[in-house]
Scaffold this active site. Sequence first.
Site, PDB file in Angstrom:
ATOM      1  CG  HIS A 287      -2.204  -0.895   0.771  1.00  0.00           C
ATOM      2  ND1 HIS A 287      -2.404  -2.128   1.309  1.00  0.00           N
ATOM      3  CD2 HIS A 287      -3.188  -0.719  -0.137  1.00  0.00           C
ATOM      4  CE1 HIS A 287      -3.476  -2.682   0.761  1.00  0.00           C
ATOM      5  NE2 HIS A 287      -3.962  -1.847  -0.115  1.00  0.00           N
ATOM      6  CG  ASP A 534      -5.501  -8.784  -2.466  1.00  0.00           C
ATOM      7  OD1 ASP A 534      -4.563  -8.994  -1.676  1.00  0.00           O
ATOM      8  OD2 ASP A 534      -6.345  -7.883  -2.290  1.00  0.00           O
ATOM      9  CB  CYS A 578      -9.735  -2.309 -10.500  1.00  0.00           C
ATOM     10  SG  CYS A 578     -10.094  -3.581  -9.293  1.00  0.00           S
TER      11      CYS A 578
HETATM   12  C1  PEP Z   1      -6.275  -5.652  -5.785  1.00  0.00           C
HETATM   13  O1  PEP Z   1      -6.155  -6.531  -4.929  1.00  0.00           O
HETATM   14  O2  PEP Z   1      -5.695  -5.685  -6.887  1.00  0.00           O
HETATM   15  C2  PEP Z   1      -7.137  -4.489  -5.529  1.00  0.00           C
HETATM   16  C3  PEP Z   1      -7.422  -3.626  -6.475  1.00  0.00           C
HETATM   17  O3  PEP Z   1      -7.586  -4.324  -4.260  1.00  0.00           O
HETATM   18  P1  PEP Z   1      -6.684  -3.719  -3.058  1.00  0.00           P
HETATM   19  O4  PEP Z   1      -5.353  -3.310  -3.626  1.00  0.00           O
HETATM   20  O5  PEP Z   1      -7.447  -2.593  -2.488  1.00  0.00           O
HETATM   21  O6  PEP Z   1      -6.583  -4.900  -2.143  1.00  0.00           O
HETATM   22 MG    MG Z   2      -7.501  -6.539  -3.245  1.00  0.00          MG
END
Ligand code: PEP
Ligand code: MG
Length: 639
Positions: A287, A534, A578
Amino acid sequence: MGKQDHLGVATAESAPVVAADRAVEVVVGNEHGLHARPAARLVGLVNGFDAVVTLTDLDTGKGPVDASSLSMVATLNAQQGHRLRVGASGTEAEAVLAAVENLAAENFGDAVVETTVPSPGGSGLDVALGPAVLAGAGVELGGYVAGDNEIGRLDGALATAGDQLRELGDVHGEIFAAHLALLSDRKVLDDVRTAISGGQPAPMAWKQVYDGLAATFEGLDDAYQRERAQDVRAVRDRVLRLLVGVTEEAPTDGILVVPELDAATAATLDATRIAGIAVRAAGTTGHGVIVARSRGIPLITGIGDVDVPPGVVVFFDARTGSFEVAPDEDRVRATITEREGERARAIADAEQPATTRDGRTIDVLVNVGVVQDAVDARGADGSGLVRTEVLFGDRRTAPTVDEQVDAFRAIARALGGRPITIRTWDIGGDKPLPFLPQDREANPFLGERGLRVFRRRPELFRDQLEAVRRTAAETPVHVMFPMVTTADEVAWALQELGPRDGLEVGIMVEVPAAALRVSTLAKDLDFVSIGTNDLTQYTTAADRTNAAVAPLADGLDPAVLQLIDHVVRNAGVRVAVCGDLASDPQAAVLLAALGVTELSAVGPQVPLVKAQLRQSDLGRVDTAAVLAARDAAQVRGLL
Ligand code: PEP
Ligand code: MG
């Protein structure tokens, strides 16, 4: 004072036991636990009362520690959700306990969760040039000549450092309040004075004790807390400079070189001064990296242990993966000028559709964590991901349905009424929500995450769906459920949602099991959106927050791409991406060539992704070779 650790520093592990007359219990609500800044507020408060105050972490059994010492409170390392026993004795025992209870109720002053993404502030480029800014660069002590009154010299340096920090605090706020608390930590100062009395010159004594304190922070198991060692080193060096008479502070404008990047640092650093970030650890899905990118701060990861002397000019090009110490400045400035031109052209064309040379139009949308992301987005065809747990991540109590509708409406308005894709609460793993406490789990990424959380307690989920339906009555809305694994989960979520009334409904594909059985899961859906962050960590079994395994967690791993290919071929519905792979222009072309028709990227990358797609011919991408590639490096070579 308590017994000391091997470095001569009093820490939470070596605390004295002090009997308390009275006690209360409080809970740590802060996302990163009682880290240096909330700890500094607590210490500041406690020091204003005539009382001896101690803290015990009832969940770890650590303590009691002296609550007037920042080093002790911060290294107690109390995490979010931990219960603290606050003991007090002395004439103002009752008053101080009441004040501590109030402070704890206000999240120890962390009104805003620090991972909240501020508006972009970086250049949005993938190249950066400037002097290296290293955490704890160090001060040369070689020429120091000790005098008769080393304690006096130390006191003089401390007084000046205190004045400097108070002045800086007036302008730049809290980080310097934490530095001030570190500077005046009684326990640590006692250790320094003892070392000086034992014959050490002041700078050596000061350095030894603060090095020990930094090492203690670095040994903590929480990544955010480990990063706070930077604060200790900054205070160490400020006083050392004063002691040895160096007036020049190490440069604070330039390229920040860090071992790892946590989300709080990425969210709070001053992007008007830091021109770029070079992270030694590899990995692009943590993150911290996501936050830095969404702010448009140039960033390169995986530079390894290359020797970077502080202040020396460095250059990096994240596109080619090169990091240069003392580069040929004329050459790299030419590269920067070229990229600036490229970016300016991409922004000028941003509102044009992303139609490839062979005539395929790909929708390019923006990922939204805060409303400002939608306001700042250029050329976005809507939002392919509204991270609701980030949007409301600074809340102590759950937002009402009305508040959620207001926020969703503001995002839709900022995007000119183009469709927004609201993801229902995605908590768990590394994303706690202060108003939805979760049980401690041994493997949180494999535990109750995303949709799984709400099957046992659906109230917040139902409220959110109500807000989604109400927003959808006014403006085009898609809704999607995160962390889906089974068909039962999809059926349950659809039943909770009730009549769709034109609302488009989808799931995120983030779990390999969901990718493999997508034809079953998507039967009653309008779309699926692949969360490559993920999906990559679960496919490669490499925790996205663990720098040690970051090289494994590469979204271009052919195994991940094979799953994406499988999803496109079998979903039977529109397939979006995404995850952050969609923010990489080269990877975006590959995803489109695999058959993905919608990409949602971080705001600063949207114009660049569109520009790259416009220049590409999807029919010429050798997807068969990519899918058969040996590893991610070979895939990169093919792009
Ligand atoms: C992902 O896992 O690619 C996603 C878009 O969700 P996050 O990064 O918020 O877990
Ligand atoms: Mg995710």
